[in-house]
Design an enzyme around this catalytic site. Structure first.
Site, PDB file in Angstrom:
ATOM      1  N   VAL A   1      -9.811  -0.090   3.161  1.00  0.00           N
ATOM      2  CA  VAL A   1     -10.291   0.177   4.520  1.00  0.00           C
ATOM      3  C   VAL A   1      -9.180  -0.181   5.506  1.00  0.00           C
ATOM      4  O   VAL A   1      -8.659  -1.296   5.480  1.00  0.00           O
ATOM      5  CB  VAL A   1     -11.555  -0.667   4.833  1.00  0.00           C
ATOM      6  CG1 VAL A   1     -12.032  -0.412   6.254  1.00  0.00           C
ATOM      7  CG2 VAL A   1     -12.669  -0.373   3.836  1.00  0.00           C
TER       8      VAL A   1
ATOM      9  N   GLY B   1      -9.088   5.542   1.547  1.00  0.00           N
ATOM     10  CA  GLY B   1      -9.780   6.265   2.623  1.00  0.00           C
ATOM     11  C   GLY B   1     -11.207   5.781   2.813  1.00  0.00           C
ATOM     12  O   GLY B   1     -12.116   6.577   3.039  1.00  0.00           O
TER      13      GLY B   1
ATOM     14  N   ASP C   1       0.845  -1.194   0.000  1.00  0.00           N
ATOM     15  CA  ASP C   1       0.000   0.000   0.000  1.00  0.00           C
ATOM     16  C   ASP C   1       0.887   1.254   0.000  1.00  0.00           C
ATOM     17  O   ASP C   1       1.793   1.367   0.833  1.00  0.00           O
ATOM     18  CB  ASP C   1      -0.869  -0.049   1.266  1.00  0.00           C
ATOM     19  CG  ASP C   1      -1.976   0.986   1.270  1.00  0.00           C
ATOM     20  OD1 ASP C   1      -2.391   1.423   0.183  1.00  0.00           O
ATOM     21  OD2 ASP C   1      -2.432   1.340   2.379  1.00  0.00           O
TER      22      ASP C   1
END
Ligand code: 13P
Length: 287
Positions: free
Chosen positions: A230, A208, A84
């Site tokens: 999430v 987000g 991420d």
């Protein structure tokens, strides 16, 4: 079953639903997300931020744990292990560690440099059968030290980056990491709609995901969002359930201090939250 995220997101885009990316922090988090995905017969993406990777002693540890757990739990639904908001260096570390997917976040770089580095990483990732996400515009707020100003993406830039051969694209549309402030203006659907038109079949990613009202999530999916991230929401329910256990004095009753008992309510809270999101995103029974 560990796979790249490419196929599952193509199917999601065609089927008008979204696959959840749930960020993991430790063994309990990983187990909770994997078991819920299996129970819901849903594809899933395990997100690993640089901070969480470091906390778990490095990407190699994470990859080894996820692979072994996927196997020992007998997980048959498609699972992608995804970096991420990766830097250029972290992308290479995850390629080496055996992740199945990476995100190169060059959104803070000059656009030309973002394009150049994304292009190089696309070639490397695809050579190894991995999927790759890029970012244009920026996600507001802070996640594990990655801070964004929250600029909305430019549809023309989205088109240029989509044409580099990436598998899915994160585009800022007024979304923010963490809890949304009370005066948040909401997702910018006009921007999303223009981006969607510009990128065609490319699955879009909504970062987000915590705290976005359900109706905005559903509308975003109808406009081409196929992956929703999430993180904070699982942390909040984990903390609340753990607090409740301790405040009720349960850690002082019998062997209630045993970490397997102490962490159990928090783990159950993560499972319930992940299931709720999978139902909302429409990914249940899409494995
Ligand atoms: P939240 O923490 O706001 O859910 O965002 C997660 C995310 O976008 C991970 O990249």
């Amino acid at each position: 079953m560990l796979v790249s995220a490419s196929e599952m997101l193509k199917k999601a885009k065609e089927g008008h639903y979204a696959v959840g990316q749930f960020n993991i922090n430790n063994l309990e988090w990983t187990k909770a997300v994997l078991q819920t995905a299996q129970e819901c017969n849903s594809p899933v993406i395990l997100g690993v931020s640089a901070g969480a990777g470091k906390y778990m002693t490095g990407y190699k540890t994470v990859a080894a744990m996820v692979k072994a757990m996927d196997e020992s739990l007998g997980i048959t639904v498609p699972v992608a292990l995804h970096l991420d908001h990766g830097t250029y260096d972290d992308c290479y570390k995850c390629i080496e560690a055996g992740f199945t997917s990476i995100m190169f976040d060059g959104s803070h770089l000059p656009f030309e440099e973002n394009v150049e580095k994304t292009k190089e990483l696309v070639a490397k990732a695809h050579e190894l059968g991995m999927s790759i996400e890029a970012e244009v515009g920026s996600i507001g707020g802070e996640e594990d030290g990655v801070i964004g100003m929250g600029e909305c993406a430019d549809p023309a830039e989205c088109k240029s980056v989509a044409e580099l051969g990436i598998d899915f694209l994160a585009a800022g549309i007024g979304n923010i990491h963490g809890v949304y402030p009370a005066n948040w203006a909401g997702l910018q659907f006009d921007v999303l709609s223009n981006i969607s038109d510009a990128v065609g079949a490319m699955p879009l990613v909504l970062h987000g995901g915590t705290g976005i009202p359900d109706e905005q999530i559903t509308r975003a999916i109808s406009l081409g969002v196929s992956k929703i991230n999430v993180n904070t929401e699982c942390q909040l329910v984990f903390a609340a359930a753990t607090r409740e256990y301790i405040e009720a004095g349960k850690d002082q009753q019998g062997k209630g201090f045993d970490p397997r008992k102490l962490l159990a309510p928090g783990v159950q809270a993560i499972k319930d939250k992940v299931k709720e999101k999978m139902i909302l995103f429409g990914s249940v029974d899409k494995a």
